[in-house]
Structure formats: C-alpha cells, structure tokens
Design a protein around this motif. Sequence first.
Motif, PDB file in Angstrom:
ATOM      1  N   VAL A  48      35.535  64.116  15.791  1.00 40.88           N
ATOM      2  CA  VAL A  48      34.274  63.928  16.501  1.00 40.88           C
ATOM      3  C   VAL A  48      33.116  63.939  15.519  1.00 40.88           C
ATOM      4  CG1 VAL A  48      32.645  65.084  18.044  1.00 40.88           C
ATOM      5  CG2 VAL A  48      35.017  64.812  18.714  1.00 40.88           C
ATOM      6  N   ARG A  49      33.183  64.890  14.548  1.00 41.50           N
ATOM      7  CA  ARG A  49      32.108  64.948  13.550  1.00 41.50           C
ATOM      8  C   ARG A  49      32.058  63.648  12.756  1.00 41.50           C
ATOM      9  NH1 ARG A  49      31.250  69.904   9.506  1.00 41.50           N
ATOM     10  NH2 ARG A  49      30.561  70.791  11.450  1.00 41.50           N
ATOM     11  N   PHE A  50      33.233  63.114  12.418  1.00 42.89           N
ATOM     12  CA  PHE A  50      33.265  61.868  11.651  1.00 42.89           C
ATOM     13  C   PHE A  50      32.669  60.732  12.457  1.00 42.89           C
ATOM     14  CE2 PHE A  50      34.477  58.932   8.553  1.00 42.89           C
ATOM     15  CZ  PHE A  50      34.996  57.817   9.183  1.00 42.89           C
ATOM     16  N   TRP A  51      33.025  60.670  13.754  1.00 41.48           N
ATOM     17  CA  TRP A  51      32.501  59.599  14.585  1.00 41.48           C
ATOM     18  C   TRP A  51      30.987  59.711  14.707  1.00 41.48           C
ATOM     19  CZ3 TRP A  51      30.060  59.667  19.404  1.00 41.48           C
ATOM     20  CH2 TRP A  51      29.900  58.416  19.989  1.00 41.48           C
ATOM     21  N   ARG A  52      30.540  60.973  14.917  1.00 38.47           N
ATOM     22  CA  ARG A  52      29.093  61.189  15.040  1.00 38.47           C
ATOM     23  C   ARG A  52      28.384  60.822  13.744  1.00 38.47           C
ATOM     24  NH1 ARG A  52      28.711  66.995  17.973  1.00 38.47           N
ATOM     25  NH2 ARG A  52      28.432  66.272  20.121  1.00 38.47           N
ATOM     26  N   SER A  53      29.065  61.073  12.614  1.00 37.51           N
ATOM     27  CA  SER A  53      28.377  60.814  11.345  1.00 37.51           C
ATOM     28  C   SER A  53      28.209  59.324  11.117  1.00 37.51           C
ATOM     29  CB  SER A  53      29.152  61.438  10.193  1.00 37.51           C
ATOM     30  OG  SER A  53      30.338  60.707   9.988  1.00 37.51           O
ATOM     31  N   LYS A  85      24.312  65.846   6.973  1.00 38.03           N
ATOM     32  CA  LYS A  85      24.965  65.422   5.730  1.00 38.03           C
ATOM     33  C   LYS A  85      24.164  64.277   5.146  1.00 38.03           C
ATOM     34  CE  LYS A  85      28.816  62.777   5.576  1.00 38.03           C
ATOM     35  NZ  LYS A  85      30.237  62.412   5.502  1.00 38.03           N
ATOM     36  N   CYS A  86      24.003  64.285   3.810  1.00 40.21           N
ATOM     37  CA  CYS A  86      23.306  63.180   3.153  1.00 40.21           C
ATOM     38  C   CYS A  86      24.233  62.617   2.094  1.00 40.21           C
ATOM     39  CB  CYS A  86      22.001  63.669   2.533  1.00 40.21           C
ATOM     40  SG  CYS A  86      21.027  62.334   1.839  1.00 40.21           S
ATOM     41  N   PRO A  87      24.911  61.498   2.372  1.00 45.42           N
ATOM     42  CA  PRO A  87      25.916  60.984   1.445  1.00 45.42           C
ATOM     43  C   PRO A  87      25.364  60.711   0.049  1.00 45.42           C
ATOM     44  CG  PRO A  87      26.061  59.866   3.544  1.00 45.42           C
ATOM     45  CD  PRO A  87      24.832  60.693   3.603  1.00 45.42           C
ATOM     46  N   VAL A  88      24.078  60.368  -0.032  1.00 46.37           N
ATOM     47  CA  VAL A  88      23.499  60.101  -1.347  1.00 46.37           C
ATOM     48  C   VAL A  88      23.525  61.362  -2.217  1.00 46.37           C
ATOM     49  CG1 VAL A  88      21.321  59.618  -2.486  1.00 46.37           C
ATOM     50  CG2 VAL A  88      22.043  58.223  -0.576  1.00 46.37           C
ATOM     51  N   VAL A  89      23.339  62.504  -1.587  1.00 46.52           N
ATOM     52  CA  VAL A  89      23.316  63.770  -2.330  1.00 46.52           C
ATOM     53  C   VAL A  89      24.731  64.302  -2.518  1.00 46.52           C
ATOM     54  CG1 VAL A  89      22.485  66.135  -2.276  1.00 46.52           C
ATOM     55  CG2 VAL A  89      21.044  64.305  -1.419  1.00 46.52           C
ATOM     56  N   SER A  90      25.506  64.342  -1.422  1.00 44.51           N
ATOM     57  CA  SER A  90      26.889  64.811  -1.523  1.00 44.51           C
ATOM     58  C   SER A  90      27.687  64.199  -0.391  1.00 44.51           C
ATOM     59  CB  SER A  90      26.928  66.332  -1.419  1.00 44.51           C
ATOM     60  OG  SER A  90      28.228  66.757  -1.141  1.00 44.51           O
ATOM     61  N   LYS A  91      28.837  63.615  -0.729  1.00 44.77           N
ATOM     62  CA  LYS A  91      29.573  62.895   0.314  1.00 44.77           C
ATOM     63  C   LYS A  91      30.278  63.808   1.288  1.00 44.77           C
ATOM     64  CE  LYS A  91      30.458  58.475  -1.895  1.00 44.77           C
ATOM     65  NZ  LYS A  91      29.373  58.673  -2.843  1.00 44.77           N
TER      66      LYS A  91
END
Lengths: 533, 191
Positions: free
Chosen positions: A249-254, A291-297
């Motif tokens: 669910v977290r992945f889908w939301r992300s 979560k900010c993928p640019v900073v940390s995936k």
Amino acid sequence: MGNWVVNEGISIFVILVWLGMNVFLFVWYYRVYDIPDKFFYTRKLLGCCSTRIRRQLDRNLTFHKMVAWMIALHTAIHTIAHLFNVEWCVNARVNNSDPYSIALSDIGDKPNETYLNFVRQRIKNPEGGLYVAVTRLAGITGVVITLCLILIITSSTKTIRRSYFEVFWYTHHLFVIFFIGLAIHGAQRIVRGQTAESLLKHQPRNCYQNISQWGKIENCPIPEFSGNPPMTWKWIVGPMFLYLCERLVRFWRSQQKVVITKVVTHPFKTIELQMKKKGFKMEVGQYIFVKCPVVSKLEWHPFTLTSAPEEDFFSIHIRIVGDWTEGLFKACGCDKQEFQDAWKLPKIAVDGPFGTASEDVFSYEVVMLVGAGIGVTPFASILKSVWYKYCNKAPNLRLKKIYFYWLCRDTHAFEWFADLLQLLETQMQEKNNTDFLSYNICLTGWDESQASHFAMHHDEEKDVITGLKQKTLYGRPNWDNEFKTIGSQHPNTRIGVFLCGPEALADTLNKQCISNSDSGPRGVHFIFNKENF
Amino acid sequence: MGQIEWAMWANEQALASGLILITGGIVATAGQFTQWYLGAYSIAAGVLVCLLEYPRGKRSKGSTMERCGQKYLTRVVKLFGPLTRNYYIRAFLHLGLAVPAGFLLATILGTACLAIASGIYLLAAIRGEQWSPIEPKPKERPQIGGTIKQPPSNPPPRPPAEARKKPSEEAAGVPTGGPQENPMPVNDEVV
C-alpha cells in the motif's frame, strides 16, 4: 483514577491480554512436550522444553519494543536450552553418557530403524556440537537469525537511533532475514518423538525398563520415531502477510503524484512544505510519512501535519537537523536566493495520514491546550482548524474559549509558530473577538542576559521575543494559579485539558485537574485528555 | 551517512558481545560441557570486554550521553593512553579475544558478535576516529570580586538629589575612585 483508566486503560488491557497469552502458550506447549507418551523417550534423552517465539501485530512503539524484548528473552531461553540439548545428544553418541541414553541413541544405526537422537555422526564434543550446528538447517538458521537479532538490537539503542538514523533504519531491515530464517528453522525436524503407530505396539510406560529386550519380546518391538513438523510459521505467516500488504500500500501510495505548491523558509533552520495530492483527506493532529527519492530512495520519515483540514493544501514544518533534512533543504532550493521555478522542485512521495484524530477538542466549550517543546506542532493544525470553523460558523463547534500554553526551552523553536499566532491575533482583532484565544508562551530556559534584556523592554507594547501582544512568561507556569483562575472564570462548565508533552507534565496536569474540579455534578470540571500524537 | 561515527555503534555491539560471551561461558561452565575451560575463558574475556567498552567515548559532534556511573571506569580506561584511544588496537584486541571462544558451540555466538564489533571498529579507525574520555566540566566558580575594580563611587546611604549635586561639582577636580566623602555624617548602626 478514572482519568487514568480512560487514558491508559485500553493499552494496559491489550498488553495484559498479550502477556497472558504468552504465559498460557508457554505453559501449554511445555505440557505438550512434558506429558504425552509420544515424547516419553525424547524427554528421557533430553529433558528439553521447547519454546516458541510469538510475534503479534504491534500497535505502537512501546508495544513493538516489548515484543522485541520478549523475542530476545525467548531467543536466549531457546538457545541455552538447545545448547544443553546438543551437548548431551552428542555425548550420548560418543559413549560419554549414561547407558540408557547411549542405548536410546543407538536406535537408528541398523538399516530398518528410525532414529531418536538427531546426532548421527560419532564426533566428540566440542567438535561434535560445532559440526551439528553447521550441518543442520536449524543450526545454521539459528546462528544467522540470532546474529541478525543482536545487530538489530544494538543499532536500535537510543544513542544510535537519535544520532545515526540511517544505521538504525537499514539494519532494522535485517528483520526480513530474521523472519524467513525463523519460518524455516524447524524444517529439518530434529526434535523427534515416537510415531502414533509405534505407540500402539510399544507402550513406553510398560517397556521402558527393559530396553535390552526391545525387539526380542513380543510386546516391546523397537520403537519408531519421526520429527515434529515446524510450527512457528503458522504463527508468523499472518502478521508477515499483513506487513507485506502494508508495504505494498505504501508503495502504491508513493506512486501517486504529490506536488509541492510552496516552500517557505523560516528562521532557525526550519522549512515549511505546502503540498497537494489528489484525494488526500486529513484530520487535525495526524501525521504523514514523507520520502524524497532525490535525497534518498529508501528512507521514509514521519512529520506531523501543521495545516488544517479546511485548507486546500497540506503542509509540514521540517527542522533541519540531519543528513536527510539537509538534503531536502538543498533539493528544494532553500539555500538559493532567487526564485525557484516550480518544475525544479523535487518529487515527493507521501504515505498517510496516520494517527487518531483529536476531534474531542471541538466538543468542549472551553479548552486548555498545553504543548511542550516540539509537542506544539499538532496544535498548529488544531488552532488553524478551530479558527476556520469559527469563521465559517461550523455547526459542530461548541468552542468559545481557548487557553493555550506553549512551554519551551529557548526562543529558537518559536519563530514559525509565532508567525501563526500573530496571524491569528490579527484576524481576531479584525473580527473584534480578541478574547477567543488567550495564549501563554513560557520560556523555561532563560538566562541572565536574556532576563536583563526582557527587563529593559518590559514596558513596550509588543513582546520583544515574539512580537506578539501577549507577553512571554519566564519559567514554568504556576499550574495551580492557572487552573484556579480559569475555574473561577468559567463556573459550571466542563473544561477539556489537552496535553502533548512529557509524562511528568501529564501527571502534574492530571493531579491539577482532579484537585480543581468540583465534586458534584454542577460546578466546574476539568477533564484531562492525554493525546498521543 | 556522512555524519555517522561508527565507533558509537561498534561500542554498543562490543558491549552486547561481552554480555553474550559471559552468558555462553556460564552455560558451558555450569553445564560442565566438554572442554568447559574454554567457557571459563569466555567469561573472563567477556568481563574484560565489558569493562573496556562500558565508558562511552566522547562524540566529535554534539553532546554524548554518559552511561550510568561510567566516570570511574573512564579514569581507568584513560590510564592506558594510546592503547585504548586507538581503534586499530581495539579492533585487533577484540578479534584476538574472540578467537578462542569460537571453539565451543556455547560461546560461538559471542565470537561472531565480537568479530562484527571488531570489524566496525576497524572501519571507525580507518575513518580516523578515536576514543576520548568524557570529562566532567570543571565548575566555574563565580569569581568573587573579580569584576569589581573599584569600590562603588556613590554607595548608599545617599543624601537626596540636591545634596548629591554638590559632591559631583567638587569631584570634577578630584579624581574619582577615592574614598567616599559622605556629605552627611553616617553612623554604623550595627551593634
């Protein structure tokens, strides 16, 4: 006492039920191995008591830690018990034991026999024990997952958690190896017991005394043994599945698009991110994971929402204290002076909102809100929401008066919240209702130089630190006075007291509520609500 | 992970390893397992590791939480100077201590944990970290009279404002800092 039961009762009840189940299951399985005949010879050989590790859904951090300590405790008991087990089983195979055990261990050497003692090689200790540990699935998985558990525990201590979050976060993911190893730990079935068919032909209680006659007399043939099937996976597969669902669910939301509409830099290393996401609905006092993928995936960090549900965006205030927040600061272009184009802002993923909404605030006529230090953040959301409801004359708002106390150590944490209070102050003046919100900011960490500064500017209209009309107070508030004053100003009302702060303060306020409430049904009543934001 | 001081985690891991070595050693000794003397060694090694690792080192950034009662052991550990300050030495010491315990099943977990701690200490040493003791700050005693260079020039009891103007006119030619000439007679009323 009543308040305590209301506030803590459910948690304590759940914990007691869980502990009770732990005890029950421990005793139950002890008796499963201790009593029936199936394990008669097993008991003779080992004297073991198998343990089970249970993991149940955790509701909050305290429960999670308690489960972790219980796992550690059971791991210790289990490991120590099997250490004795292995030592004695190996000794029995190298004739370093009593004759009965040696004879029992010999069963299985002849071609048609099934063995009781899982150690088949005749290697003496300590090499024998080490050999067993590396050649059996239970041994390998046991050592590996215990190592994982120890690494998880040492990286979760307060020092590491607070200061080196990445180590804590990444090491904690070893739990995946832990649970997979745990599920397959018993697959080789080294704990053996007599089969049901063998029990019909060979009754241990009758036959155990004449072991040298087994196979020679009619009612005592050689017994047959088989291994116990693994059981732990039945306990953990449910929770593991639920956890997997949660991560999916977290992945889908992300993957849902989140747009940063505004970035505001506040003094003293705080930034505010205002964002929009389609279909995002929040209540007051909730929090989100960001979560900010640019900073940390991989890293997700929780932040309390500081916007009100009535606004068309949602916002969080972030203090820049570590690697991730520094990275976010730079990614949002906060260190640059010129205006940033919207398309340059980084992509953000949001999971949530989580947490129980604190809607009780709106149902009282008079409330006292107390926020200590960082605990003031959810109150930003509450105050804004109350103001919107008041301006729009929302029907469910019974609130007429708010007493707000903000306790903090130094002035640095003030700034963005002071801006909010200033805004509310101005708006209240426009609406001619300056009495709606009365707030007290209490600086608990002042020193000599600050004190002299305040004394010099005592007579000015606006407070020298916050710029607000209501002056800042120094030192902790005198709760007795506050409660008495408020009580006398609002006789015959139910006053809600809401706290977000440390336990010691909760105790103080609880006592004050009880001692300042009138005993009869009429008169003023202070009702204490401890919010777990 | 730019800011991490690996030595902090190595310290926690080594302390835990010490406790596990002690536990495994007790099991082997009390159960009188074969070659239980290795268990006895494990207890001794575990105690040594615990004593060495109990005092937390000072972090280079920020404040460090001391462990309860660690100041006594800090003094002892400090005595060894470079032997305890340098993390290379600590890494190899832990590795060396861990090896004998690896020959017994009961203590092999302690060996594995201590070996991991040794590895993290090696990483810390390569990054140039070192152990420094947490010392209590010497209490700054308020300097009595330190900032007072001269006695007050117009101490109470002061005459009313009009009478005060005269001494200032006269004092224009008189250097300040001299003993006070009271314009009115003053009695010391303390008996």
